[in-house]
Each structure stands twice: as C-alpha cells, then as structure tokens.
Enzyme design. Structure first.
Site, PDB file in Angstrom:
ATOM      1  N   ASP A  95       0.815  -1.214   0.000  1.00 41.95           N
ATOM      2  CA  ASP A  95       0.000   0.000   0.000  1.00 41.95           C
ATOM      3  C   ASP A  95       0.846   1.262   0.000  1.00 41.95           C
ATOM      4  OD1 ASP A  95       0.743  -0.770   2.658  1.00 41.95           O
ATOM      5  OD2 ASP A  95      -0.715   0.659   3.464  1.00 41.95           O
ATOM      6  N   GLU A 126      -0.035  -1.484   5.623  1.00 41.19           N
ATOM      7  CA  GLU A 126       1.063  -1.089   6.515  1.00 41.19           C
ATOM      8  C   GLU A 126       0.953   0.360   6.928  1.00 41.19           C
ATOM      9  OE1 GLU A 126       4.986   0.478   7.748  1.00 41.19           O
ATOM     10  OE2 GLU A 126       3.753   1.119   6.047  1.00 41.19           O
TER      11      GLU A 126
END
Length: 367
Positions: A77, A138
């Site tokens: 991400d 994350e």
C-alpha cells in the site's frame, strides 16, 4: 548479475498501479502473477478480510529444505494521492510528475526483492529457504503484518525493506507507539445569552494542553496532537472536542510514564471544570532494539561489504512491519531502500539506490 533496465521497468510498472491502503487488489494480483512465474509456492492469506480490505498479504516461498529460512518483506500500500501516478526519470532520479506521491514507499522494496528472486533463478544460485511477504495496510497501522501468521513458517531472520536513507543503512531500533482519541465532553449553552451556564470543551482542552508534554520530549520520546475536531456553531458553547493523539518512544517505560502523566493531567483538568473525559489511546505496536553484534546485523554488514556498499546501523522514529515481526519472535531489521521525501509530492528515488539495494539482497542470500 543485477539487470538495471529490468529492475527499473518492473519498478515503473508497479508504481503506476494504484494501491491505497485496504485497496491493494490490483497490486496483489500483479504480484501473484510475478511470483508464480518465478516458480515460488504462492498464496494469499486472510489479512484483507480481517481488516476490511480487498486484498490479503501476498506470500511466496522458495523452498530449500534443511537450510536457514529468511523472510524478505515490503508493503504493497501507498499513501494518497496515488490514484494516477506518472513516473518521470531525470538525471538518474525517478520521481512523479508532481501531482501524486511516487510510491517508492514501498514499491522500491518490492522491486528489489523481485530482482533478487530473478537473479537467483537465472543464475541457479544456491540459496536459503526464502519466504517473501508483500503486506497490506502497513501505512494505516501495520495491519498486514499483525495478521500474518509468521509463526507457522519457522523463519530464522527477517529483512524488511521499508526505510528511507541510502542502501546500507540498517535500522536496528524503532519506537513503540500509542495512538487514539482523547475526547472532552463539556456542556452546550447559548454563547450570547448564557455562556456561563455551559462548559466549553475547547477551553478545558486548552488548559490541559498547556500542561502536557508535546513535541520532542527527549532524545527517545515524542508526543503529538495531530487533529482537533469539535464545535457546532459560533453561537453555541462548544459541547465536545476530540483530539487525535499519538506518542512514541524507544523506551517502553518512558512511553508508559508519558501516557500516564498525560492522561492524569486531562483527568484533573476535566474534573476542575466539571467536564467528562473519554480516552481510547492505547499502544498500537511495540518497539524493538537489536545490538550491533547480533547475527542478523552481521549478516547485512557482511553482505554490504561484499557488495562494496558502506553500511551503518541507526534508529528510527517511525514504525514498520519490522516492529511486529520482532514482537512475534523473529529477529528482524529494516533496510533502507533509498526513498526520499516519502509521503509528499516530492518523493523520489535514485536508480543507483535501487540497484545497490538489489545487490545487497543477493549478497544476503549468498552468505
């Protein structure tokens, strides 16, 4: 052995794939395809389902029975804006066109891991058993690594690629972090007719804020209120205010003491004004600290020496998946990728840094 053109092409392909937190599906599908083509045992766990995302952690295993098991990990991400990333190369530097982040955080790490795997395959290199994890979520709380069942893989050492700085920098210390909301509930009243009958939540908050420690508390500890929300109208005494708070420290004891002191101040001030307090702040992830003479640090230092790249150990003020894997019993370090000015429209990365990082990874698996 590193093929620079291939490495850069792969990196450019990936940064063009939009992958904001909890919406990593397109990136996950891309990586599933790449890992299968490289002959790894590939799977996807249920981290997406657990965390309300559309993609789980992407996992690949390159078997080597009887040998050490090493984890290599980076996250899929990126922060926003990342809907349409247009990478530009100028003078050996890759950046965006200025309308978005680049996404080198953390697709630079992913690109280096994929290049390492390709070098292993095409050169038939002897290698340890390799577990590759590309994590989801994350950037919004290390969600993927928290959900990943790392304990079931029997991993000896973990190498997470998710730090700014030049390749060769080894993060051996990172803080514990606490995060949440502090809400002060006062009492509404007409601000023009009877303000004295109300309790202004912002006034209460202001008195408390002047007493707590904010900013750089000491060399190991920080404290911050990042978002403030409250109020209904200018003619209403503010009935409540919500403060988004976080604190970090390399010392668990210091973090605990700071939180206790902060909450006590808010409680006392609320009591003084007759307001109520709601507090959801809690420790979000634990810190870690490795000594420079530990085996995993020596492995990276030796790899850097063979690659003729200067190494150094350092501490970080930020958290990463490394925090979670250390807390789950796997000695892990966070390796610098070369990404610069991350989380801004000026984010960039030098091509030579992507190459050097890939070289370090190849040397790690060699030795």
């Amino acid at each position: 052995m590193i093929k620079e053109a291939r490495l850069i092409e792969n990196f450019l392909d990936m940064v063009k794939i939009s992958s904001p937190s909890k919406n990593e599906r397109a990136m996950g599908d891309y990586l599933l395809k790449v890992l299968k083509e490289l002959g790894l045992e590939v799977s996807e766990d249920n981290a997406g389902e657990i965390n309300g995302g559309n993609c789980g952690n992407i996992i690949g295993v390159l078997r080597a029975p009887g040998k050490k098991k090493l984890l290599f990990s980076a996250h899929m991400d990126t922060v926003v804006p990342c809907e349409k990333i247009v990478p530009v190369i100028e003078n050996g530097v890759i950046k965006s066109d200025g309308t978005s982040v680049l996404g080198g955080d953390d697709k630079g790490g992913i690109a280096a891991i994929i290049e390492m795997l390709r070098v292993i395959k095409e050169n038939n290199l002897d290698h340890p058993e390799i577990v590759v994890v590309f994590s989801m979520g994350e950037e919004i709380g290390l969600l993927g690594s928290k959900a990943f069942a790392i304990e079931s893989y029997g991993i000896d050492y973990g190498f997470i690629l998710d730090s700014s700085g030049k390749p060769g920098k080894i993060i051996t210390k990172a803080p514990s972090a606490a995060r949440g909301k502090i809400t002060i509930i006062g009492k509404p009243a007409h601000a023009g007719i009877s303000p004295e009958s109300g309790i202004n939540a912002l006034t209460v908050a202001a008195h408390a804020i002047t007493k707590i420690k904010l900013g750089r508390v000491d060399v190991e500890t920080t404290s911050n209120i990042g978002i403030v929300n409250g109020g209904q109208a200018t003619n209403i005494v503010m009935p409540s205010v919500e403060l988004d708070y976080e604190a970090r420290s390399l010392s668990n004891e210091k973090l605990d003491n700071l939180l206790a002191e902060t909450f006590k101040i808010f409680e006392d001030v609320c009591k003084e004004f007759g307001a109520k307090l709601e507090n959801t702040v809690q420790v979000e992830y634990p810190g870690f600290a490795l000594n420079d003479d530990e085996k995993i640090v020596e492995i990276v230092k030796n790899a850097c020496e063979r690659a003729e790249i200067k190494s150094e150990t350092a501490s970080s003020g930020g958290g990463s998946d490394t925090n979670i894997y250390n807390s789950k019993g796997v000695p892990s370090v966070n390796l610098a990728v070369g990404m610069t000015k991350v989380h801004t429209l000026e984010e960039h990365i030098e091509i030579k840094d992507l190459v050097n990082l890939s070289k370090i990874l190849v040397e790690i698996i060699k030795g």
